[in-house]
Scaffold this active site. Structure first.
Site, PDB file in Angstrom:
ATOM      1  N   HIS A  70     -20.229  -2.113   1.452  1.00 37.67           N
ATOM      2  CA  HIS A  70     -21.139  -1.053   0.997  1.00 37.67           C
ATOM      3  C   HIS A  70     -21.194  -1.099  -0.529  1.00 37.67           C
ATOM      4  CE1 HIS A  70     -17.765   1.507  -0.150  1.00 37.67           C
ATOM      5  NE2 HIS A  70     -17.283   1.496   1.080  1.00 37.67           N
ATOM      6  N   HIS A 112     -17.916  -1.293  -2.713  1.00 41.66           N
ATOM      7  CA  HIS A 112     -17.256  -2.595  -2.902  1.00 41.66           C
ATOM      8  C   HIS A 112     -18.025  -3.416  -3.933  1.00 41.66           C
ATOM      9  CE1 HIS A 112     -16.494  -1.573   1.427  1.00 41.66           C
ATOM     10  NE2 HIS A 112     -15.265  -1.654   0.972  1.00 41.66           N
ATOM     11  N   CYS A 159      -0.980   5.204   7.018  1.00 43.42           N
ATOM     12  CA  CYS A 159      -2.435   5.344   7.207  1.00 43.42           C
ATOM     13  C   CYS A 159      -3.007   3.954   7.459  1.00 43.42           C
ATOM     14  CB  CYS A 159      -3.099   5.982   5.988  1.00 43.42           C
ATOM     15  SG  CYS A 159      -4.906   5.892   6.096  1.00 43.42           S
ATOM     16  N   CYS A 194      -5.860   2.925   4.988  1.00 42.60           N
ATOM     17  CA  CYS A 194      -5.349   2.416   3.701  1.00 42.60           C
ATOM     18  C   CYS A 194      -4.453   1.217   3.912  1.00 42.60           C
ATOM     19  CB  CYS A 194      -4.437   3.416   2.989  1.00 42.60           C
ATOM     20  SG  CYS A 194      -5.122   4.956   2.505  1.00 42.60           S
ATOM     21  N   CYS A 212      -4.227  11.712   5.763  1.00 42.36           N
ATOM     22  CA  CYS A 212      -4.072  10.792   4.637  1.00 42.36           C
ATOM     23  C   CYS A 212      -4.771  11.388   3.411  1.00 42.36           C
ATOM     24  CB  CYS A 212      -4.723   9.453   5.002  1.00 42.36           C
ATOM     25  SG  CYS A 212      -5.188   8.467   3.571  1.00 42.36           S
ATOM     26  N   HIS A 221      -8.185   9.137   2.864  1.00 36.29           N
ATOM     27  CA  HIS A 221      -9.213   9.098   3.907  1.00 36.29           C
ATOM     28  C   HIS A 221      -9.392  10.420   4.642  1.00 36.29           C
ATOM     29  CE1 HIS A 221      -8.405   4.812   3.246  1.00 36.29           C
ATOM     30  NE2 HIS A 221      -9.690   4.695   3.500  1.00 36.29           N
ATOM     31  N   LYS A 226     -15.188  10.060  -2.162  1.00 36.03           N
ATOM     32  CA  LYS A 226     -15.303   8.595  -2.202  1.00 36.03           C
ATOM     33  C   LYS A 226     -16.240   8.099  -1.101  1.00 36.03           C
ATOM     34  CE  LYS A 226     -12.626   4.402  -1.501  1.00 36.03           C
ATOM     35  NZ  LYS A 226     -11.700   3.830  -0.552  1.00 36.03           N
ATOM     36  N   LYS A 281     -16.389   3.452   4.288  1.00 39.95           N
ATOM     37  CA  LYS A 281     -16.774   3.062   5.641  1.00 39.95           C
ATOM     38  C   LYS A 281     -16.241   4.107   6.618  1.00 39.95           C
ATOM     39  CE  LYS A 281     -14.835  -1.198   4.447  1.00 39.95           C
ATOM     40  NZ  LYS A 281     -14.513  -2.609   4.476  1.00 39.95           N
TER      41      LYS A 281
HETATM   42  O1  ME8 Z   1      -8.327  -2.127  -0.241  1.00 40.05           O
HETATM   43  N1  ME8 Z   1     -16.242   3.398  -5.154  1.00 40.05           N
HETATM   44  O2  ME8 Z   1      -9.907  -3.591   0.610  1.00 40.05           O
HETATM   45  P1  ME8 Z   1     -11.182  -2.638   0.817  1.00 40.05           P
HETATM   46  C1  ME8 Z   1     -15.821   2.378  -5.922  1.00 40.05           C
HETATM   47  N2  ME8 Z   1      -8.091  -5.320   1.205  1.00 40.05           N
HETATM   48  N3  ME8 Z   1     -15.181   1.305  -5.444  1.00 40.05           N
HETATM   49  C2  ME8 Z   1     -14.971   1.254  -4.130  1.00 40.05           C
HETATM   50  C3  ME8 Z   1     -15.403   2.274  -3.249  1.00 40.05           C
HETATM   51  C4  ME8 Z   1     -16.066   3.394  -3.819  1.00 40.05           C
HETATM   52  N4  ME8 Z   1     -16.522   4.398  -3.094  1.00 40.05           N
HETATM   53  N5  ME8 Z   1     -15.050   1.941  -2.003  1.00 40.05           N
HETATM   54  C5  ME8 Z   1     -14.431   0.727  -2.083  1.00 40.05           C
HETATM   55  C6  ME8 Z   1      -8.666  -3.210   0.209  1.00 40.05           C
HETATM   56  N6  ME8 Z   1     -14.393   0.318  -3.367  1.00 40.05           N
HETATM   57  C7  ME8 Z   1      -7.673  -4.349   0.268  1.00 40.05           C
HETATM   58  C8  ME8 Z   1      -7.519  -4.923  -1.123  1.00 40.05           C
HETATM   59  S1  ME8 Z   1      -6.440  -6.685  -2.839  1.00 40.05           S
HETATM   60  C9  ME8 Z   1      -5.136  -7.704  -2.802  1.00 40.05           C
HETATM   61  C10 ME8 Z   1      -6.522  -6.042  -1.212  1.00 40.05           C
HETATM   62  C11 ME8 Z   1     -13.846  -0.960  -3.875  1.00 40.05           C
HETATM   63  O3  ME8 Z   1     -12.152  -3.459   1.606  1.00 40.05           O
HETATM   64  C12 ME8 Z   1     -12.678  -0.748  -4.830  1.00 40.05           C
HETATM   65  O4  ME8 Z   1     -12.502  -1.887  -5.639  1.00 40.05           O
HETATM   66  O5  ME8 Z   1     -10.784  -1.316   1.356  1.00 40.05           O
HETATM   67  C13 ME8 Z   1     -11.526  -0.668  -3.883  1.00 40.05           C
HETATM   68  O6  ME8 Z   1     -10.294  -0.892  -4.536  1.00 40.05           O
HETATM   69  C14 ME8 Z   1     -11.878  -1.777  -2.926  1.00 40.05           C
HETATM   70  O7  ME8 Z   1     -13.298  -1.668  -2.780  1.00 40.05           O
HETATM   71  C15 ME8 Z   1     -11.186  -1.622  -1.588  1.00 40.05           C
HETATM   72  O8  ME8 Z   1     -11.741  -2.509  -0.664  1.00 40.05           O
END
Ligand code: ME8
Length: 540
Positions: free
Chosen positions: A46, A49, A154, A157, A171, A174, A322, A325
């Protein structure tokens, strides 16, 4: 968390006191290494990310533009309970699910013109083997032991929490029910690294940024660290623990190492030495503790250098919360790309708000900014300037005559924009950097209003002056095409095509902006509008 201390092994932890945490101790290397988080493939991307990845790409493209060698890594995080659950809900194996979803991430990055150098998947052998080797080494040296974990977890997370952090069984991120886990797990002696972590944050204030996040991490670690559970036995989708395959590795222990396995950890020592440590881990604030506490502790245990900076930006919010998904508020990047194109999309998420702070997304403000800055200020500047050059000089950029203070002032404004852009990108302030560039775009429009070339064109005695003005304007557009290229690579290319010049060179802006190729005699083409106006209505 309740640890059964009867199962502690009797080994003492051996922390290598020789590892120097000062940034100066890191070896000099030529490659500027930037990472994004690797995203979970439980679902498709989304705009939250894409926010991280677009900002990382802007920073990377700027450093490349300035003539630096860069390595830009992104990828997908494919293990863990969350992916296993998504696969099960869709009736396929986790590997099949990851294989099906990961191209959806690449496809969005392609549309957004993300210029990554490598895309790592944590299910690849090049990742799994070095991860197992390192974890085995940490076990052999006494950093890992077996105990019983009891406490909240969680799945959204993929994180353990302290019971005190769970309010009403939910959590804190979330706001969904957490699971209570009681399992025999392997633990990493995170608590043994607390003092050295505190020393790290204190001696290198830039290690965690912005300051608000640094203070948060510092006070969390000062309040006392628990050891970290790093394995699970209740499901099997993960990297197996090499000495005890009943356990799979905690997904974060596996995932964080993508940053080192992708650049040669355990496989290519020369490459590793040339590329590691990362200069910048760009992340959202939701995964700050993993990057600012767990990751440096693992690296200290491994004897690897520490990253130069972890920068945690804020959230894109919907209704003050925030975008996610899990809460079903995620907007697909494709929806915005269809209307605004990659340039309009990238510009908005770089320019809106302050990088580091939360900000709401709104279709209306995206449209308003696009129309004001891109369609009006920049798009019209290009089209009217090339139209006047076409009409008055047969589309050939004229030689300038004598310049006046107006031309000198505009030249100085271009140099100032380049200097400010450099300073602000290096301070991780993309909005400020683009603010400086668009200040210059507006200065060029004022110059046109002040010199009124349409009036000069009516007076044959002013032909030389008209040539000076249109030359100055075309030259300013050339400078703008360089300054916008990290943010809007496609618009920069199209503007340069219309100007009749080739791609942007890689060298410091102070050189390329001031002393580019001379445009005199170059044939311009008034092409399609670079930024067609967008109507305010949202798609249904
Ligand atoms: O946490 N606003 O992956 P993830 C801004 N796999 N940035 C956002 C956001 C929002 N509303 N939502 C998501 C993970 N992000 C792990 C990471 S790294 C070794 C492993 C962005 O798919 C932001 O950068 O849940 C957040 O940290 C990341 O997506 C989390 O993506």
């Amino acid at each position: 968390m309740d640890i059964d201390i009867t199962s502690y092994p009797d080994k003492d932890v051996s922390i290598d006191a020789d590892i120097d945490i000062s940034a100066e101790s890191a070896p000099k290397k030529d490659i500027f290494y930037v990472t994004t988080p690797i995203y979970y493939v439980n679902d498709v991307p989304h705009i939250g990310h894409a926010y991280t990845t677009v900002n990382a790409d802007f920073i990377v493209r700027y450093h490349r533009l300035a003539g630096e060698q860069v390595f830009f890594l992104t990828g997908t995080d494919e293990h863990g309970q969350k992916i296993a659950q998504a696969a099960e809900a869709n009736g396929v194996s986790p590997q099949e699910w990851a294989d099906r979803i990961h191209p959806r991430w690449r496809e969005v990055w392609e549309r957004l013109e993300i210029s990554y150098d490598d895309f790592i998947r944590t299910t690849e052998d090049r990742h799994i083997k070095p991860v197992q080797e390192l974890v085995q080494r940490l076990y052999d040296q006494g950093d890992i032991y077996l105990a019983t974990y009891t406490g909240p977890y969680c799945v959204a997370c993929e994180a353990f929490y302290q019971p005190s952090e769970i309010v009403g069984g939910l959590c804190p991120i979330h706001e969904r029910p957490v699971e209570w886990i009681e399992e025999e797990n392997y633990f990493f002696r995170l608590s043994a690294y607390a003092d050295r972590l505190i020393e790290l944050y204190e001696s290198r204030p830039d290690f965690v940024q912005p300051d608000i996040r640094r203070n948060e991490v510092l006070s969390f670690v000062r309040s006392g660290l628990q050891d970290l559970s790093i394995s699970r036995t209740s499901f099997s989708w993960g990297v197996s623990i090499p000495w005890d395959p009943r356990h799979v590795m905690y997904v974060w222990l596996d995932a964080l190492q993508n940053y080192t396995t992708a650049v040669g950890q355990g496989t290519d020592p020369d490459r590793f030495a040339r590329t590691w440590p990362a200069d910048l881990h760009l992340i959202g604030k939701d995964i700050l503790r993993q990057h600012a506490i767990i990751w440096p502790a693992i690296l200290m245990a491994a004897g690897f250098d520490l990253p130069r900076k972890v920068f945690a930006h804020g959230f894109l919010t919907v209704g003050g919360k925030k975008m996610s998904k899990t809460s079903l508020t995620g907007i697909s990047p494709h929806l915005l790309l269809d209307t605004f194109g990659s340039d309009g999309y990238r510009y908005h998420f770089l320019r809106e708000g302050t990088f580091g702070q939360d900000g709401p997304f709104s279709w209306e403000s995206m449209t308003a900014r696009y129309n004001a800055d891109l369609a009006n200020d920049l798009g019209n500047l290009v089209s009217r300037s090339l139209a006047m050059t076409t009409k008055n000089f047969d589309a050939v950029v004229p030689a300038p005559g004598e310049s006046t203070p107006l031309e000198d002032a505009l030249l100085a404004a271009g140099v100032l924009a380049a200097e400010q852009m450099d300073e602000r990108v290096r301070k991780l302030d993309p909005a400020g950097a683009l603010g400086a560039v668009f200040e210059f775009v507006r200065a060029v429009n004022h110059y046109i209003d002040d010199t009124a070339p349409w009036k000069l064109a009516k007076d044959p005695a002013q032909r030389e002056r008209l040539g000076t003005v249109l030359h100055t304007v075309c030259e300013a557009i050339r400078q703008i095409s360089i300054l916008i290229s990290p943010a809007m690579p496609s618009a920069s290319r199209r503007i340069r095509e219309q100007l009749g010049i080739g791609p942007v060179d890689s060298r410091p802006l102070s050189e390329s902006v001031i002393s580019g190729t001379s445009l005199v005699g170059v044939k311009v083409t008034k092409g399609d509008s670079i930024f067609p106006r967008v109507e305010v209505e949202k798609p249904a």
